[in-house]
Design an enzyme around this catalytic site. Structure first.
Site, short mmCIF file in Angstrom:
data_model
loop_
_atom_site.label_atom_id
_atom_site.label_comp_id
_atom_site.label_asym_id
_atom_site.label_seq_id
_atom_site.Cartn_x
_atom_site.Cartn_y
_atom_site.Cartn_z
N SER A 69 0.95 -1.43 0.27
CA SER A 69 -0.27 0.01 0.09
C SER A 69 0.92 1.12 0.04
O SER A 69 0.88 1.93 -0.81
CB SER A 69 -0.83 0.11 1.50
N CYS A 96 -2.41 -7.09 -8.67
CA CYS A 96 -1.93 -5.72 -7.74
C CYS A 96 -2.55 -4.81 -8.49
O CYS A 96 -2.12 -4.77 -9.30
CB CYS A 96 -0.68 -5.74 -7.47
N CYS A 148 -8.63 -2.73 -5.56
CA CYS A 148 -7.69 -3.94 -4.84
C CYS A 148 -7.77 -5.10 -4.57
O CYS A 148 -8.78 -5.39 -4.38
CB CYS A 148 -7.18 -3.25 -3.27
N1 DGL Z 1 -3.73 -6.60 -3.27
C1 DGL Z 1 -3.18 -5.07 -3.46
C2 DGL Z 1 -3.61 -4.08 -4.98
O1 DGL Z 1 -4.03 -4.92 -5.32
C3 DGL Z 1 -1.87 -4.50 -2.50
C4 DGL Z 1 -2.64 -4.37 -1.06
C5 DGL Z 1 -0.53 -4.44 -0.86
O2 DGL Z 1 -1.26 -2.82 -0.18
O3 DGL Z 1 0.13 -5.16 0.09
O4 DGL Z 1 -3.40 -3.30 -4.74
#
Ligand code: DGL
Length: 274
Positions: free
Chosen positions: A52, A83, A194
């Protein structure tokens, strides 16, 4: 039974997906439905979780290191950056360094702007994603006629990861994250920006009953891959099992291994990125 969308004669592609944690499994799930015959590799970068608030330079360095290391072990037919936080930053560097198709997932601003009736949409994403110029450009291009409210959160990523490990949801913490939208008069569409967030979609629906549409990440990603495989034929592979990778051996390794087995990965291997 589901028909394979890959030609029967074609070799099976090996598709690597990576994320900071378990969120990318939502993308994997959508892709394996469309491409059930492919081999899958999944890497969660637990040494650098959460992504993040990590700097762009760190995200790029991790992306190149992870793909490089796994490409030395298995020939890759495609890489999916599962991600949003990374996809808004790392795609040009990966494309410059690797020859196979590289695809990513970015917030679904366009479908949200099309489906919203009130033209008030919410972007629920990580702190990094909501602040990226890439996202501002998407909004200017596809939603100039919409009001776009943003919530940038690291808490929600951690809540989801905890739910994946223990099955328990911290409702109080979750409610705090979405509180600014609970009495919103016009918000009717929320973009899950996310890949972790679809794993708490039911909980979000319960907390935001006035929101009619929740848009999942990765819309159309599998069609894009199928299209790309027409131009980039998969490599032959001797080893054909689905393998998961992590970047650090944490104390909960056995539980993680079990979770990954439930998702169809036969082994969990620790990557040495040093
Ligand atoms: N799953 C990730 C996304 O789609 C990020 C999650 C994280 O902050 O680690 O942004």
């Amino acid at each position: 039974m589901m028909e394979s969308k890959l030609s029967k004669k074609a070799l099976k592609p090996t598709i690597l997906l990576y994320d900071s944690g378990m969120g990318g499994l939502t993308i994997y799930d959508a892709i394996r439905r469309a491409l059930p015959d492919a081999h899958y590799l999944y890497c969660f970068d637990n040494a650098f979780f959460p992504y993040s608030e990590k700097s762009e330079a760190v995200l790029i360095e991790r992306a190149v290191a992870i793909v490089q290391k796994i490409a030395e072990i298995r020939p890759l037919s495609a890489v999916v950056v599962a991600c949003n936080t990374a996809s808004t930053v790392v795609l040009p560097a990966l494309r410059a360094n690797f020859r196979c198709p590289i695809v990513g997932t970015v917030p679904a601003i366009k479908p949200a702007a099309q489906i919203s009736k009130s033209k008030t949409i919410g972007l629920l994403a990580t702190k990094g994603t909501v602040n990226r110029p890439y996202v501002d450009e998407l909004i200017a291009q596809y939603a100039p006629h919409c009001v776009v409210e943003k919530i940038g959160t690291t808490d929600l990523v951690e809540i989801v990861e905890e739910k994946q490990q223990s099955g328990v949801v911290d409702w109080q913490r979750l409610e705090k994250v979405v509180a600014p939208w609970q009495n919103h008069p016009t918000l009717d569409t929320v973009i899950l920006g996310c890949t972790h967030f679809p794993l708490v979609k039911a909980e979000l629906q319960q907390l935001l009953p006035n929101v009619a549409y929740f848009i999942d990440p990765g819309v159309g990603l599998s069609n894009r891959l199928i299209e790309l495989f027409k131009y980039f034929p998969p490599y032959p592979e001797e080893k054909s099992i689905n393998t998961a990778f992590c970047t650090q051996k944490s104390p909960n390794f056995p539980q993680r291994e079990k979770i990954m087995q439930q998702w169809g990965f036969e082994e969990l291997v620790v990557l040495d990125l040093e």
